[in-house]
Design an enzyme around this catalytic site. Structure first.
Site, PDB file in Angstrom:
ATOM      1  N   LYS A 216      -4.465  57.643  -0.288  1.00  0.00           N
ATOM      2  CA  LYS A 216      -3.380  58.242  -1.066  1.00  0.00           C
ATOM      3  C   LYS A 216      -2.046  57.564  -0.775  1.00  0.00           C
ATOM      4  O   LYS A 216      -1.289  57.241  -1.702  1.00  0.00           O
ATOM      5  CB  LYS A 216      -3.312  59.751  -0.782  1.00  0.00           C
ATOM      6  CG  LYS A 216      -4.473  60.508  -1.423  1.00  0.00           C
ATOM      7  CD  LYS A 216      -4.459  61.977  -1.078  1.00  0.00           C
ATOM      8  CE  LYS A 216      -5.053  62.251   0.283  1.00  0.00           C
ATOM      9  NZ  LYS A 216      -6.487  61.861   0.391  1.00  0.00           N
TER      10      LYS A 216
ATOM     11  N   ASN B 249      24.453  37.864  -9.338  1.00  0.00           N
ATOM     12  CA  ASN B 249      23.189  37.662  -8.638  1.00  0.00           C
ATOM     13  C   ASN B 249      22.003  38.276  -9.391  1.00  0.00           C
ATOM     14  O   ASN B 249      22.109  39.393  -9.905  1.00  0.00           O
ATOM     15  CB  ASN B 249      23.256  38.289  -7.244  1.00  0.00           C
ATOM     16  CG  ASN B 249      24.319  37.651  -6.378  1.00  0.00           C
ATOM     17  OD1 ASN B 249      24.581  36.458  -6.477  1.00  0.00           O
ATOM     18  ND2 ASN B 249      24.950  38.453  -5.535  1.00  0.00           N
TER      19      ASN B 249
ATOM     20  N   SER C 208      28.830  40.358  -5.629  1.00  0.00           N
ATOM     21  CA  SER C 208      28.965  40.229  -4.185  1.00  0.00           C
ATOM     22  C   SER C 208      30.124  41.083  -3.705  1.00  0.00           C
ATOM     23  O   SER C 208      31.143  41.214  -4.385  1.00  0.00           O
ATOM     24  CB  SER C 208      29.213  38.762  -3.813  1.00  0.00           C
ATOM     25  OG  SER C 208      29.682  38.645  -2.488  1.00  0.00           O
TER      26      SER C 208
ATOM     27  N   TYR D  64     -17.947  60.870   4.525  1.00  0.00           N
ATOM     28  CA  TYR D  64     -16.489  61.013   4.571  1.00  0.00           C
ATOM     29  C   TYR D  64     -15.969  60.882   5.995  1.00  0.00           C
ATOM     30  O   TYR D  64     -16.553  61.397   6.944  1.00  0.00           O
ATOM     31  CB  TYR D  64     -16.065  62.366   3.995  1.00  0.00           C
ATOM     32  CG  TYR D  64     -14.557  62.517   3.943  1.00  0.00           C
ATOM     33  CD1 TYR D  64     -13.815  61.907   2.933  1.00  0.00           C
ATOM     34  CD2 TYR D  64     -13.874  63.214   4.932  1.00  0.00           C
ATOM     35  CE1 TYR D  64     -12.437  62.013   2.902  1.00  0.00           C
ATOM     36  CE2 TYR D  64     -12.496  63.322   4.905  1.00  0.00           C
ATOM     37  CZ  TYR D  64     -11.779  62.714   3.890  1.00  0.00           C
ATOM     38  OH  TYR D  64     -10.413  62.804   3.862  1.00  0.00           O
TER      39      TYR D  64
ATOM     40  N   LYS E 192      30.496  35.935  -7.966  1.00  0.00           N
ATOM     41  CA  LYS E 192      29.032  35.914  -7.948  1.00  0.00           C
ATOM     42  C   LYS E 192      28.414  36.824  -9.018  1.00  0.00           C
ATOM     43  O   LYS E 192      28.923  37.892  -9.317  1.00  0.00           O
ATOM     44  CB  LYS E 192      28.512  36.356  -6.577  1.00  0.00           C
ATOM     45  CG  LYS E 192      28.817  35.395  -5.440  1.00  0.00           C
ATOM     46  CD  LYS E 192      28.096  34.069  -5.602  1.00  0.00           C
ATOM     47  CE  LYS E 192      26.599  34.194  -5.507  1.00  0.00           C
ATOM     48  NZ  LYS E 192      26.122  34.631  -4.171  1.00  0.00           N
TER      49      LYS E 192
ATOM     50  N   ASN F 248     -13.915  67.269   0.549  1.00  0.00           N
ATOM     51  CA  ASN F 248     -14.335  65.871   0.434  1.00  0.00           C
ATOM     52  C   ASN F 248     -14.450  65.441  -1.025  1.00  0.00           C
ATOM     53  O   ASN F 248     -13.938  64.397  -1.423  1.00  0.00           O
ATOM     54  CB  ASN F 248     -15.675  65.656   1.145  1.00  0.00           C
ATOM     55  CG  ASN F 248     -15.568  65.860   2.643  1.00  0.00           C
ATOM     56  OD1 ASN F 248     -14.487  66.142   3.164  1.00  0.00           O
ATOM     57  ND2 ASN F 248     -16.683  65.713   3.346  1.00  0.00           N
TER      58      ASN F 248
ATOM     59  N   SER G 139      -0.690  66.927   5.250  1.00  0.00           N
ATOM     60  CA  SER G 139      -0.388  65.944   4.210  1.00  0.00           C
ATOM     61  C   SER G 139       1.115  65.742   4.077  1.00  0.00           C
ATOM     62  O   SER G 139       1.877  66.721   4.090  1.00  0.00           O
ATOM     63  CB  SER G 139      -0.931  66.411   2.859  1.00  0.00           C
ATOM     64  OG  SER G 139      -2.330  66.409   2.837  1.00  0.00           O
TER      65      SER G 139
ATOM     66  N   THR H  73       5.766  20.354 -13.079  1.00  0.00           N
ATOM     67  CA  THR H  73       4.704  20.474 -12.084  1.00  0.00           C
ATOM     68  C   THR H  73       5.320  20.053 -10.754  1.00  0.00           C
ATOM     69  O   THR H  73       6.170  19.159 -10.718  1.00  0.00           O
ATOM     70  CB  THR H  73       3.487  19.582 -12.396  1.00  0.00           C
ATOM     71  OG1 THR H  73       3.881  18.211 -12.372  1.00  0.00           O
ATOM     72  CG2 THR H  73       2.902  19.915 -13.758  1.00  0.00           C
ATOM     73  N   HIS H  74       4.906  20.698  -9.680  1.00  0.00           N
ATOM     74  CA  HIS H  74       5.483  20.431  -8.349  1.00  0.00           C
ATOM     75  C   HIS H  74       7.005  20.624  -8.346  1.00  0.00           C
ATOM     76  O   HIS H  74       7.715  20.015  -7.541  1.00  0.00           O
ATOM     77  CB  HIS H  74       5.151  19.011  -7.881  1.00  0.00           C
ATOM     78  CG  HIS H  74       3.700  18.675  -7.947  1.00  0.00           C
ATOM     79  ND1 HIS H  74       2.794  19.083  -7.004  1.00  0.00           N
ATOM     80  CD2 HIS H  74       2.988  17.980  -8.885  1.00  0.00           C
ATOM     81  CE1 HIS H  74       1.581  18.643  -7.335  1.00  0.00           C
ATOM     82  NE2 HIS H  74       1.671  17.984  -8.468  1.00  0.00           N
TER      83      HIS H  74
ATOM     84  N   GLU I 115      15.025  39.322  -7.279  1.00  0.00           N
ATOM     85  CA  GLU I 115      14.862  39.243  -5.829  1.00  0.00           C
ATOM     86  C   GLU I 115      14.140  40.477  -5.284  1.00  0.00           C
ATOM     87  O   GLU I 115      13.242  40.365  -4.434  1.00  0.00           O
ATOM     88  CB  GLU I 115      16.217  39.079  -5.154  1.00  0.00           C
ATOM     89  CG  GLU I 115      16.880  37.742  -5.442  1.00  0.00           C
ATOM     90  CD  GLU I 115      18.260  37.627  -4.798  1.00  0.00           C
ATOM     91  OE1 GLU I 115      18.558  38.426  -3.891  1.00  0.00           O
ATOM     92  OE2 GLU I 115      19.026  36.745  -5.205  1.00  0.00           O
TER      93      GLU I 115
END
Length: 469
Positions: A328, A288, A280, A320, A286, A113, A26, A158-159, A293
């Site tokens: 996981k 940002n 930046s 199983y 800048k 299991n 694991s 809209t659009h 993002e």
């Protein structure tokens, strides 16, 4: 310390290869399931006492040792070794270190299991509440902003084109409604996941642990799983959890996309707090919206892990299979992603400053009041198909004259169509347009205020669930 524990291998003539163990072991972050495995082990010890495998004194000794191991784990005093294949081998090694042969008795009547299925299910049920609490913090931020801007006018789109005036609160609450459904989806997941796999053993059920309903109740489930094969071989509850997180990611990404626009110099609707923006390395001017993002990018991860689990599940035969270990990785990736994204988004929304004047200026740009003209004509007996044509002609007239609808005179109206009377002029303000939308769920400030109050009640009920054990 005892020798490394291996829960299998007695029938093999040689030890496993290094390559096999490297693949089978694991990853380190899977050991976050230690608390759940300890909880399950305590319940199983009581089941073994009921079955006569453990005496009452032995059960009490094992339970005390398990609780001590948990305390040491939380304090950082113990940790898995590279030889520990998984959380189960690690904890059995710890138990044998402290109790000797008695520690080996706990394995009777159960399998990795049902342990693995149970540990993750417990973890996801807890995570659902924890993530819902983070979403509720974002909801609080959206509601607080909406309360401050129930009368703030802005263009609705809209659009990505100006459509009709709305209140900025209505725009914020549109996102809040989506997040409210995300929390309800967590609740629905939790209700369906309230069946315990413990007692299913490898696949056929246990000949020793005969009262899984008692262990289920102790672990906070409603009941054990109905079918032992289904209990260990199904992971639709994992897929469902990941769908909820993916849908939440999509809704977060949609909000993030609007934050880009709102904070851009082209829109200039909001100013992000300095603590929730970046700069930046080359352009000193800048500012940002990096949180938005990064959130949009992380939404792709949430979609990807859902898809990965669905693909892993689609062709598995019988009970199983080790393919199920992918559950996981996918679950932890989704949980970890959202536990980073949600607090950042909540802070960004809570601290952003809204430019009311800028929003009001843009509320009527692009002839957003045109629908008011068509509605007025329809209410005065003109078939809407004709009203639509008349209004389109009126917009062309305004474009040719380089004026806005709010600047029209009765003479301008008559020049386009005799049915355009001066009675329409009072309707040609954003305030009037918004106030007219008084239907349930509409953008009228009165209706927005009612929506806020209903949402607050919903949020409090959801918070009660999220904070429950």
């Amino acid at each position: 310390m005892t020798e490394p524990v291996r829960l299998w291998g007695a029938r093999f003539r040689s030890p496993p290869s290094e390559a096999l163990m490297n693949l089978s072991r694991s990853p380190a972050n899977y050991f976050r399931l230690v608390p759940e495995d300890l909880m399950s082990s305590v319940a199983h010890a009581r089941e073994l006492m009921r079955a006569g495998i453990l005496t009452e004194a032995e059960a009490e000794e094992i339970i005390a040792a398990l609780k001590a191991i948990g305390k040491d784990w939380r304090a950082g005093r113990i940790a898995p070794s590279p030889a520990d294949e998984d959380v189960h081998t690690f904890l059995e090694r710890m138990l044998k270190d402290r109790l000797g042969p008695l520690g080996g008795k706990l394995r009777a009547g159960r399998s990795r299991n049902d342990q693995a299925a149970n540990d993750l299910k417990l973890h996801l049920r807890s995570a659902a509440r924890r993530l819902a609490s983070h979403v509720l913090a974002l909801q609080d931020a959206l509601i607080t902003q909406a309360e401050q801007h129930r009368d703030t006018l802005c263009p609705g789109f809209t659009h990505l084109q100006p459509a009709q005036p709305v209140t900025f609160a209505q725009q914020l609450l549109a996102h809040a409604q989506g997040f409210s459904r995300d929390i309800d989806r967590f609740r629905d997941f939790d209700r369906r996941a309230a069946r315990s796999p413990l007692g299913a053993a490898a696949l056929a059920g246990s000949a020793i642990a005969l009262h899984p309903e008692l262990s289920a109740r102790e672990l906070g489930y409603d009941a054990p799983c109905e079918n032992s094969i289904d209990a260990v071989g199904s992971r639709d509850h994992v897929a469902e959890f990941l769908f909820v997180t993916a849908m939440l990611g999509v809704n977060l990404s949609r909000l993030a996309e609007e934050v880009f626009l709102w904070s851009s110099k082209q829109f200039r609707w909001v100013d992000l707090d300095d603590g929730y923006a970046t700069g930046s390395s080359i352009m000193p001017q800048k500012k940002n919206p990096d949180i938005a993002e990064l959130t949009r990018g992380r939404a792709a991860r949430l979609i990807a892990v859902l898809n990965g689990v669905l693909v892993a599940l689609k062709g598995l035969p019988f009970a199983y299979n080790r393919d199920l270990a992918e559950d996981k990785w996918a679950s932890f990736e989704a949980i970890d992603t959202l536990e980073l994204v949600l607090p950042a988004m909540a802070g960004m929304i809570a601290t952003m400053k809204v430019d009311r004047e800028r929003l009001a200026e843009q509320a009527t740009e692009g002839f957003t009041l045109a629908t008011e003209v068509a509605d007025w004509l329809s209410q005065n007996g003109v078939p809407f198909s004709e009203a639509h044509e008349i209004t389109g002609a009126l917009v062309r007239y305004c474009e040719e004259k380089a004026i806005d609808l709010s600047e029209l005179t009765p003479a301008d109206l008559a020049a386009v169509d005799a049915r355009l009377g001066p009675g329409v002029l009072p309707r040609l303000t954003p305030e009037a347009a918004v106030a007219a939308r008084t239907g349930y769920g509409g953008t009228s400030p009165v209706r927005v205020g009612e929506q806020i109050e209903r949402l607050k009640r919903t949020v409090e009920a959801q918070r009660h669930w999220a904070e429950s054990a």
